[in-house]
Design a protein around this motif. Structure first.
Motif, PDB file in Angstrom:
ATOM      1  N   GLY A 106      85.701 -20.252  10.825  1.00 56.47           N
ATOM      2  CA  GLY A 106      86.266 -21.524  11.280  1.00 56.47           C
ATOM      3  C   GLY A 106      87.768 -21.446  11.522  1.00 56.47           C
ATOM      4  N   GLY A 121      77.735 -25.210  10.096  1.00 57.47           N
ATOM      5  CA  GLY A 121      78.854 -24.271  10.083  1.00 57.47           C
ATOM      6  C   GLY A 121      78.538 -22.949   9.436  1.00 57.47           C
ATOM      7  N   SER A 122      79.602 -22.244   9.061  1.00 60.61           N
ATOM      8  CA  SER A 122      79.416 -20.863   8.628  1.00 60.61           C
ATOM      9  C   SER A 122      79.376 -20.697   7.118  1.00 60.61           C
ATOM     10  CB  SER A 122      80.548 -20.013   9.205  1.00 60.61           C
ATOM     11  OG  SER A 122      81.802 -20.489   8.738  1.00 60.61           O
ATOM     12  N   GLN A 123      79.715 -21.732   6.345  1.00 59.25           N
ATOM     13  CA  GLN A 123      79.884 -21.432   4.915  1.00 59.25           C
ATOM     14  C   GLN A 123      79.352 -22.441   3.900  1.00 59.25           C
ATOM     15  OE1 GLN A 123      84.100 -20.710   5.145  1.00 59.25           O
ATOM     16  NE2 GLN A 123      84.617 -22.878   5.077  1.00 59.25           N
ATOM     17  N   TRP A 151      73.506 -15.712  13.687  1.00 58.41           N
ATOM     18  CA  TRP A 151      74.708 -16.320  14.240  1.00 58.41           C
ATOM     19  C   TRP A 151      74.409 -16.682  15.689  1.00 58.41           C
ATOM     20  CZ3 TRP A 151      79.214 -17.976  12.308  1.00 58.41           C
ATOM     21  CH2 TRP A 151      80.266 -18.220  13.183  1.00 58.41           C
ATOM     22  N   GLN A 190      77.439 -21.272  19.530  1.00 62.16           N
ATOM     23  CA  GLN A 190      77.430 -22.749  19.450  1.00 62.16           C
ATOM     24  C   GLN A 190      77.875 -23.386  20.774  1.00 62.16           C
ATOM     25  OE1 GLN A 190      78.129 -24.706  15.716  1.00 62.16           O
ATOM     26  NE2 GLN A 190      79.786 -25.882  16.580  1.00 62.16           N
ATOM     27  N   HIS A 230      78.095 -30.961   9.859  1.00 62.94           N
ATOM     28  CA  HIS A 230      78.831 -31.170   8.606  1.00 62.94           C
ATOM     29  C   HIS A 230      80.241 -31.689   8.879  1.00 62.94           C
ATOM     30  CE1 HIS A 230      80.353 -27.443  10.067  1.00 62.94           C
ATOM     31  NE2 HIS A 230      80.891 -27.021   8.950  1.00 62.94           N
ATOM     32  N   TRP A 256      86.190 -29.334  11.350  1.00 62.67           N
ATOM     33  CA  TRP A 256      86.955 -29.759  12.530  1.00 62.67           C
ATOM     34  C   TRP A 256      86.558 -29.042  13.820  1.00 62.67           C
ATOM     35  CZ3 TRP A 256      88.608 -33.953  14.074  1.00 62.67           C
ATOM     36  CH2 TRP A 256      89.559 -34.075  15.079  1.00 62.67           C
ATOM     37  N   ASN A 257      86.263 -27.739  13.743  1.00 60.61           N
ATOM     38  CA  ASN A 257      85.886 -27.055  14.994  1.00 60.61           C
ATOM     39  C   ASN A 257      84.623 -27.666  15.576  1.00 60.61           C
ATOM     40  OD1 ASN A 257      87.893 -24.865  15.104  1.00 60.61           O
ATOM     41  ND2 ASN A 257      86.935 -24.292  13.177  1.00 60.61           N
ATOM     42  N   SER A 258      83.660 -27.921  14.716  1.00 57.98           N
ATOM     43  CA  SER A 258      82.408 -28.486  15.220  1.00 57.98           C
ATOM     44  C   SER A 258      82.640 -29.859  15.834  1.00 57.98           C
ATOM     45  CB  SER A 258      81.363 -28.550  14.102  1.00 57.98           C
ATOM     46  OG  SER A 258      80.910 -27.242  13.819  1.00 57.98           O
ATOM     47  N   GLN A 302      85.806 -32.440   5.225  1.00 61.74           N
ATOM     48  CA  GLN A 302      84.714 -32.901   6.092  1.00 61.74           C
ATOM     49  C   GLN A 302      84.398 -34.392   5.925  1.00 61.74           C
ATOM     50  OE1 GLN A 302      81.602 -30.156   5.004  1.00 61.74           O
ATOM     51  NE2 GLN A 302      82.830 -28.390   5.625  1.00 61.74           N
TER      52      GLN A 302
HETATM   53  N1  UDP Z   1      79.712 -21.031  14.879  1.00 55.20           N
HETATM   54  C1  UDP Z   1      79.015 -20.314  15.819  1.00 55.20           C
HETATM   55  N2  UDP Z   1      77.764 -19.904  15.506  1.00 55.20           N
HETATM   56  C2  UDP Z   1      77.173 -20.169  14.316  1.00 55.20           C
HETATM   57  C3  UDP Z   1      77.900 -20.922  13.351  1.00 55.20           C
HETATM   58  C4  UDP Z   1      79.163 -21.352  13.672  1.00 55.20           C
HETATM   59  O1  UDP Z   1      79.513 -20.068  16.931  1.00 55.20           O
HETATM   60  O2  UDP Z   1      76.033 -19.744  14.106  1.00 55.20           O
HETATM   61  C5  UDP Z   1      81.107 -21.411  15.174  1.00 55.20           C
HETATM   62  C6  UDP Z   1      81.285 -22.865  15.551  1.00 55.20           C
HETATM   63  O3  UDP Z   1      81.132 -23.029  16.946  1.00 55.20           O
HETATM   64  C7  UDP Z   1      82.716 -23.125  15.081  1.00 55.20           C
HETATM   65  C8  UDP Z   1      82.868 -22.214  13.858  1.00 55.20           C
HETATM   66  O4  UDP Z   1      81.864 -21.222  13.995  1.00 55.20           O
HETATM   67  O5  UDP Z   1      83.642 -22.725  16.065  1.00 55.20           O
HETATM   68  C9  UDP Z   1      82.671 -22.927  12.551  1.00 55.20           C
HETATM   69  O6  UDP Z   1      83.774 -23.730  12.322  1.00 55.20           O
HETATM   70  P1  UDP Z   1      83.644 -25.192  11.753  1.00 55.20           P
HETATM   71  O7  UDP Z   1      85.051 -25.668  11.536  1.00 55.20           O
HETATM   72  O8  UDP Z   1      82.796 -26.034  12.606  1.00 55.20           O
HETATM   73  O9  UDP Z   1      82.852 -24.994  10.391  1.00 55.20           O
HETATM   74  P2  UDP Z   1      83.071 -24.042   9.103  1.00 55.20           P
HETATM   75  O10 UDP Z   1      82.235 -22.849   9.342  1.00 55.20           O
HETATM   76  O11 UDP Z   1      84.539 -23.721   9.029  1.00 55.20           O
HETATM   77  O12 UDP Z   1      82.580 -24.881   7.986  1.00 55.20           O
END
Ligand code: UDP
Length: 468
Positions: A16, A279-281, A332, A335, A350, A353-355, A375
């Protein structure tokens, strides 16, 4: 004419934080800056793959080894076994300072360092070398302003109940609860390693030339004006950075992943799909995952669900039962390709901010289910402030409550088929259009960026005078 600025970027090690910095690199390169990116060895390929068609240089730094409590080989927060290891992980990055300084020393004519706010320790290095520093924060002004106001007024030390509504003094139309904040910020006397980490960030940011924000004026002008009139250092809104990245659909042309083929099928069948991803985490309990599954199943809405952890916990036979209209993906995904797909009409998110920004850019309304970090504040912004989304219903009405399958079913349907869903879809379309305009010639973010690049050119050679 002054030569182009030579900008060094240092992202924090999590997806993120990497993704918007990659977009920022691209944006700066479009504006004829020279860009050097620092990356740890295991993260290098993520940057080099994304920036392969650009002239960005990548400098490798080894991630510290043998850190007590951290598993070996983990160089990105999404690979941590638990987010409870976040502070030790973030603190471990401090050990990179000698290697960082060695690398910085031999980089020629650096105009400035843009560091991720989490890498506050770079303050000492930039001071040592007399390099101008700028802090990058990938969050909203809304959450930045509201958190600051709540903290300054010690609002969370007042209420008896975690769900009692509190009025934010500088933004009296905003009502929050203690539950909108994560531990340890939600206790009466916050202290401990997390608080120390945040304080160090605040100091490094205060001693920076400005803050770079991934937002745009039309989205949250009231909060942007508030920050820039009342707080320091000033912030520059040059987003959505997401729009600096070219569409990557062409890359999938020859070998489309299964989930993209599946979306194409849904489009051919004229079905609308809700994209579900947290998201990723974040970590979700098996019990909660099963309720989401039942809610999606009962909603009868088509869905693409990315389950990053715990997919095996889904009820037996679930995927088989929903196979006509639902797909569960554990890898992965791209998105951008999903949100940009014509059949995707909603995003259960969730609200990191990126989402949020990506959904706004893609004009896809959000069903908000925040879990951690800021969030909850983003979810309030999405639902109550800019009104581009709805919120799932928890079973006890607390913002952190458990969500039973009925709560998922009801709100998934509402977003995809209901009147409230239609309203927020219209609104997100307007903001999506405003986002595009902000980044175009004559737009607010483009104007700010042009001004910012001119300023950096003028500062070139004088940066040491501006270091605090
Ligand atoms: N993302 C992606 N593929 C996935 C999961 C996440 O491309 O399978 C990207 C999503 O587009 C975003 C980032 O990873 O750019 C995740 O950032 P975000 O702030 O939304 O969430 P975080 O992972 O930090 O909770």
């Amino acid at each position: 004419m002054a030569s182009s600025p030579n900008i060094v970027l240092f992202p924090f090690m999590s997806k993120g934080h990497n993704i918007p910095i990659i977009h920022l690199a691209r944006l700066l390169l479009h504006h004829h800056a020279t860009v050097t990116m620092f990356a740890t060895v295991a993260n290098r390929h993520f940057f080099s793959d994304s920036l392969a068609d650009t002239g960005a240089s990548i400098v490798d730094l080894p991630f510290p080894e043998n850190i007590n409590g951290l598993p070996a080989g983990v160089e990105s927060t999404d690979n941590l076994p638990s987010m409870s290891l976040f502070v030790p992980f973030a603190n471990a990055t401090k050990l990179m300072q000698p290697d960082f300084e060695q690398a910085l020393e031999i980089l020629p004519n650096v105009t400035c360092l843009i560091f991720d706010g989490f890498l506050d320790w770079t303050l000492e290095s930039t001071s040592k070398f007399g390099i101008l520093r700028l802090a990058f924060y990938g969050w909203s002004y809304y959450s930045m302003c509201v958190s600051q106001d709540v903290g300054m007024n010690r609002l969370l030390s007042g209420p008896e109940s975690d769900d009692e509504p509190l009025t934010v003094p500088s933004f009296p139309w905003i009502k929050l609860t203690r539950n909108d904040f994560d531990e340890p910020f939600n206790v009466r006397e916050p202290k401990g390693p997390y608080i120390d980490f945040v304080m160090e960030q605040a100091i490094a940011t205060a001693k920076s030339y400005c803050i770079i924000m991934n937002s745009f004026y039309e989205l949250e002008s009231q909060f942007i004006d508030y920050w820039n009139n009342k707080c320091e250092p000033k912030a520059r809104s040059i987003g959505p950075l997401y729009l600096a990245e070219p569409s990557r659909n062409k890359q999938h042309h020859h070998q489309k992943p299964t989930w993209l083929q599946w979306l194409d099928q849904k489009l051919a069948q004229e079905s609308s799909v809700i994209y579900v991803s947290f998201g990723s985490q974040v970590e979700i309990s098996p019990k909660q995952l099963r309720e989401i599954a039942t809610g999606l199943e009962e909603s009868k809405v088509s869905f693409l669900w990315v389950v990053r952890k715990g997919g095996s916990e889904l009820a037996d036979g679930f995927e088989n039962r929903v196979k006509e209209r639902g797909i569960v993906v554990e890898e992965w995904v791209d998105q951008r390709a999903i949100l940009g797909h014509e059949c995707v009409k909603g995003f259960l998110s969730h609200c990191a901010w990126n989402s949020v920004m990506e959904s706004v850019c893609a004009k896809v309304p959000i069903l908000a289910w925040p879990m951690m970090a800021e969030q909850h504040l983003n979810a309030r912004m999405v639902v109550e402030e800019i009104k581009v989304g709805l919120r799932v219903e928890t079973s006890n009405w607390s913002v952190r409550g458990f969500v039973k399958w009925q709560g998922w079913e009801k709100m998934v349907r509402e977003l995809m088929q209901g009147e409230m869903g239609e309203k927020v879809r219209k609104k997100v379309g307007e903001f999506g259009e405003a986002a595009r305009k902000a980044m175009e010639e004559g737009g607010s973010s483009r104007y700010t960026l042009n001004q910012f690049i001119d300023e950096l050119q003028a500062l070139r050679g004088n940066s040491s005078k501006l270091c605090c």
